[in-house]
Design a protein around this motif. Structure first.
Motif, PDB file in Angstrom:
ATOM      1  N   THR A  33       0.830  -1.195   0.000  1.00  0.00           N
ATOM      2  CA  THR A  33       0.000   0.000   0.000  1.00  0.00           C
ATOM      3  C   THR A  33       0.868   1.251   0.000  1.00  0.00           C
ATOM      4  O   THR A  33       1.800   1.374   0.806  1.00  0.00           O
ATOM      5  N   GLY A  34       0.558   2.174  -0.883  1.00  0.00           N
ATOM      6  CA  GLY A  34       1.233   3.455  -0.871  1.00  0.00           C
ATOM      7  C   GLY A  34       0.457   4.452  -0.030  1.00  0.00           C
ATOM      8  O   GLY A  34      -0.777   4.481  -0.071  1.00  0.00           O
ATOM      9  N   PHE A  35       1.169   5.245   0.731  1.00  0.00           N
ATOM     10  CA  PHE A  35       0.491   6.280   1.523  1.00  0.00           C
ATOM     11  C   PHE A  35       1.310   7.567   1.465  1.00  0.00           C
ATOM     12  O   PHE A  35       2.530   7.551   1.290  1.00  0.00           O
ATOM     13  N   GLY A  36       0.619   8.669   1.616  1.00  0.00           N
ATOM     14  CA  GLY A  36       1.266   9.963   1.536  1.00  0.00           C
ATOM     15  C   GLY A  36       2.104  10.266   2.761  1.00  0.00           C
ATOM     16  O   GLY A  36       1.834   9.779   3.861  1.00  0.00           O
ATOM     17  N   ALA A  37       3.118  11.084   2.567  1.00  0.00           N
ATOM     18  CA  ALA A  37       3.974  11.516   3.671  1.00  0.00           C
ATOM     19  C   ALA A  37       4.587  12.863   3.278  1.00  0.00           C
ATOM     20  O   ALA A  37       4.491  13.300   2.124  1.00  0.00           O
ATOM     21  N   PHE A  38       5.201  13.499   4.246  1.00  0.00           N
ATOM     22  CA  PHE A  38       5.873  14.779   4.026  1.00  0.00           C
ATOM     23  C   PHE A  38       7.186  14.747   4.782  1.00  0.00           C
ATOM     24  O   PHE A  38       7.220  14.421   5.977  1.00  0.00           O
ATOM     25  N   LEU A  39       8.277  15.081   4.081  1.00  0.00           N
ATOM     26  CA  LEU A  39       9.603  15.066   4.674  1.00  0.00           C
ATOM     27  C   LEU A  39      10.179  16.473   4.690  1.00  0.00           C
ATOM     28  O   LEU A  39      10.195  17.156   3.660  1.00  0.00           O
ATOM     29  N   LEU A 104     -14.956  11.641   7.517  1.00  0.00           N
ATOM     30  CA  LEU A 104     -13.731  10.994   7.984  1.00  0.00           C
ATOM     31  C   LEU A 104     -14.003   9.663   8.670  1.00  0.00           C
ATOM     32  O   LEU A 104     -13.184   8.743   8.599  1.00  0.00           O
ATOM     33  N   LEU A 105     -15.152   9.553   9.314  1.00  0.00           N
ATOM     34  CA  LEU A 105     -15.404   8.409  10.189  1.00  0.00           C
ATOM     35  C   LEU A 105     -15.240   7.056   9.504  1.00  0.00           C
ATOM     36  O   LEU A 105     -14.617   6.148  10.091  1.00  0.00           O
ATOM     37  N   PRO A 106     -15.762   6.828   8.282  1.00  0.00           N
ATOM     38  CA  PRO A 106     -15.551   5.509   7.662  1.00  0.00           C
ATOM     39  C   PRO A 106     -14.080   5.159   7.483  1.00  0.00           C
ATOM     40  O   PRO A 106     -13.684   3.996   7.634  1.00  0.00           O
ATOM     41  N   HIS A 107     -13.264   6.153   7.169  1.00  0.00           N
ATOM     42  CA  HIS A 107     -11.826   5.904   7.007  1.00  0.00           C
ATOM     43  C   HIS A 107     -11.175   5.632   8.360  1.00  0.00           C
ATOM     44  O   HIS A 107     -10.316   4.748   8.478  1.00  0.00           O
ATOM     45  N   LEU A 108     -11.587   6.376   9.356  1.00  0.00           N
ATOM     46  CA  LEU A 108     -11.031   6.193  10.694  1.00  0.00           C
ATOM     47  C   LEU A 108     -11.370   4.809  11.243  1.00  0.00           C
ATOM     48  O   LEU A 108     -10.514   4.124  11.825  1.00  0.00           O
ATOM     49  N   LEU A 109     -12.611   4.376  11.029  1.00  0.00           N
ATOM     50  CA  LEU A 109     -13.035   3.068  11.535  1.00  0.00           C
ATOM     51  C   LEU A 109     -12.369   1.919  10.786  1.00  0.00           C
ATOM     52  O   LEU A 109     -12.322   0.794  11.288  1.00  0.00           O
ATOM     53  N   ALA A 110     -11.861   2.195   9.596  1.00  0.00           N
ATOM     54  CA  ALA A 110     -11.188   1.144   8.821  1.00  0.00           C
ATOM     55  C   ALA A 110      -9.747   0.930   9.243  1.00  0.00           C
ATOM     56  O   ALA A 110      -9.116  -0.049   8.817  1.00  0.00           O
ATOM     57  N   LEU A 111      -9.204   1.817  10.073  1.00  0.00           N
ATOM     58  CA  LEU A 111      -7.829   1.646  10.534  1.00  0.00           C
ATOM     59  C   LEU A 111      -7.730   0.436  11.459  1.00  0.00           C
ATOM     60  O   LEU A 111      -8.628   0.162  12.253  1.00  0.00           O
ATOM     61  N   THR A 112      -6.621  -0.275  11.362  1.00  0.00           N
ATOM     62  CA  THR A 112      -6.372  -1.431  12.229  1.00  0.00           C
ATOM     63  C   THR A 112      -4.995  -1.284  12.868  1.00  0.00           C
ATOM     64  O   THR A 112      -4.103  -0.639  12.295  1.00  0.00           O
ATOM     65  N   PRO A 113      -4.783  -1.866  14.049  1.00  0.00           N
ATOM     66  CA  PRO A 113      -3.438  -1.817  14.649  1.00  0.00           C
ATOM     67  C   PRO A 113      -2.367  -2.368  13.731  1.00  0.00           C
ATOM     68  O   PRO A 113      -1.269  -1.799  13.634  1.00  0.00           O
ATOM     69  N   ASP A 114      -2.658  -3.464  13.024  1.00  0.00           N
ATOM     70  CA  ASP A 114      -1.651  -4.048  12.135  1.00  0.00           C
ATOM     71  C   ASP A 114      -1.322  -3.108  10.986  1.00  0.00           C
ATOM     72  O   ASP A 114      -0.142  -2.945  10.608  1.00  0.00           O
ATOM     73  N   ALA A 118       2.299  -1.302  10.378  1.00  0.00           N
ATOM     74  CA  ALA A 118       3.035  -1.495   9.132  1.00  0.00           C
ATOM     75  C   ALA A 118       3.397  -0.154   8.500  1.00  0.00           C
ATOM     76  O   ALA A 118       4.520   0.038   8.012  1.00  0.00           O
ATOM     77  N   ASP A 119       2.463   0.782   8.536  1.00  0.00           N
ATOM     78  CA  ASP A 119       2.731   2.089   7.935  1.00  0.00           C
ATOM     79  C   ASP A 119       3.745   2.880   8.756  1.00  0.00           C
ATOM     80  O   ASP A 119       4.626   3.555   8.198  1.00  0.00           O
ATOM     81  N   ALA A 152       6.879   0.794  22.059  1.00  0.00           N
ATOM     82  CA  ALA A 152       7.170  -0.639  22.141  1.00  0.00           C
ATOM     83  C   ALA A 152       8.489  -0.951  21.425  1.00  0.00           C
ATOM     84  O   ALA A 152       8.857  -0.281  20.455  1.00  0.00           O
ATOM     85  N   PRO A 153       9.217  -1.969  21.874  1.00  0.00           N
ATOM     86  CA  PRO A 153      10.555  -2.248  21.314  1.00  0.00           C
ATOM     87  C   PRO A 153      10.583  -2.508  19.824  1.00  0.00           C
ATOM     88  O   PRO A 153      11.598  -2.245  19.167  1.00  0.00           O
ATOM     89  N   ARG A 154       9.497  -3.012  19.246  1.00  0.00           N
ATOM     90  CA  ARG A 154       9.529  -3.387  17.830  1.00  0.00           C
ATOM     91  C   ARG A 154       9.785  -2.193  16.901  1.00  0.00           C
ATOM     92  O   ARG A 154      10.202  -2.378  15.756  1.00  0.00           O
ATOM     93  N   PHE A 155       9.553  -0.971  17.395  1.00  0.00           N
ATOM     94  CA  PHE A 155       9.779   0.205  16.559  1.00  0.00           C
ATOM     95  C   PHE A 155      11.181   0.785  16.722  1.00  0.00           C
ATOM     96  O   PHE A 155      11.602   1.613  15.916  1.00  0.00           O
TER      97      PHE A 155
END
Length: 256
Positions: A33-39, A104-114, A118-119, A152-155
């Motif tokens: 999955t591609g997602f937007g970012a700003f550097l 926004l709510l449908p997009h927010l509710l579609a977010l998952t911890p996994d 990953a992102d 958490a240590p994994r990051f």
């Protein structure tokens, strides 16, 4: 939701570094999955990188401006968007009404911890490729909650800073308080004493859980400050904003 489209972070410190670049990016997560970012990157990185985690509106102008403020202090900063899976990889193409709660709510509710993990992992890899390997997460509201989780240590973070990140469970989903036993990176948390969204009992419970877990942390509460006190136009709360900015820069400078 914290910040309107025209909101800006306060500027309390003169720029120490000119910018090498301040650019939009597309980052690819582990599932493709591609997602937007700003550097925003300084000409010379003199401090840790900062992963800036926005509120639940995602990558908005406030966070681009925050990344630039940090880069001017010598910290490469990257802001990821949360909604590549449901709203596309280019936040600039979204209509202004995207950030309104009914849309926004449908997009927010579609977010998952996994998916979030990953992102965040992909964003961290991209940020580390642009500067120091040491990175601190800095989040606001929903992003503050995610910054606490990212201790958490994994990051592999050097620290996590949250402005008014709700720490308790939401609709049965565990929050940072419930996850505290697995958090190890030092935490710095800022709270508004007049925040109607985060009761003092929730802050106290998170404090106690981190203490029990042995996770180093510092909590700073500003009496009378509301949920989104760190904002240029909130002049009546500028003392709290300035103090938190100074504490944030000191935390980024370490040691932790």
């Amino acid at each position: 939701m914290c910040y309107d489209p025209d909101a800006a972070p306060p500027a309390f410190s003169p720029a120490r570094q000119p910018l090498a670049e301040a650019v939009p990016l597309t980052v690819t997560s582990a599932d493709g999955t591609g997602f937007g970012a700003f550097l925003a990157r300084p000409e010379v990185a003199t401090g840790v990188g900062v992963l800036v985690l926005p509120d639940n509106k995602g990558l908005s102008p406030f966070y681009r401006r925050t990344a630039v403020r940090l880069a001017e202090q010598g910290h490469p900063a990257l802001v990821p968007d949360y909604y590549g899976r449901t709203a596309g990889a280019d936040p600039e193409n979204r209509p202004p009404e995207f950030g309104e709660l009914p849309n926004l709510l449908p997009h927010l509710l579609a977010l998952t911890p996994d998916g979030l993990d990953a992102d965040l992992t992909a964003a961290l890899e991209r940020l580390r490729a642009a500067g120091p390997s040491d990175v601190v997460a800095l989040g606001f509201c929903f992003g503050g909650r995610q910054a606490f989780r990212a201790a958490a240590p994994r990051f592999g973070l050097s620290g996590a800073v949250g402005y008014y990140g709700y720490p308790d469970a939401v609709n049965g989903a565990p929050g940072p308080t419930q996850l505290a036993a697995g958090l190890t990176a030092p935490v710095l948390a800022f709270w508004g004493g007049a925040d109607e969204h985060i009761p003092p009992a929730a802050v106290d419970a998170f404090d106690a859980a981190l203490t029990e877990a042995g996770c180093p942390h510092e909590f700073v509460t500003y009496p009378g400050a509301p949920h989104n006190f760190f904002e240029l136009s909130a002049v009546e709360h500028s003392v709290a904003a300035r103090d938190s900015w100074q504490r944030l820069l000191a935390f980024l400078a370490g040691p932790r």
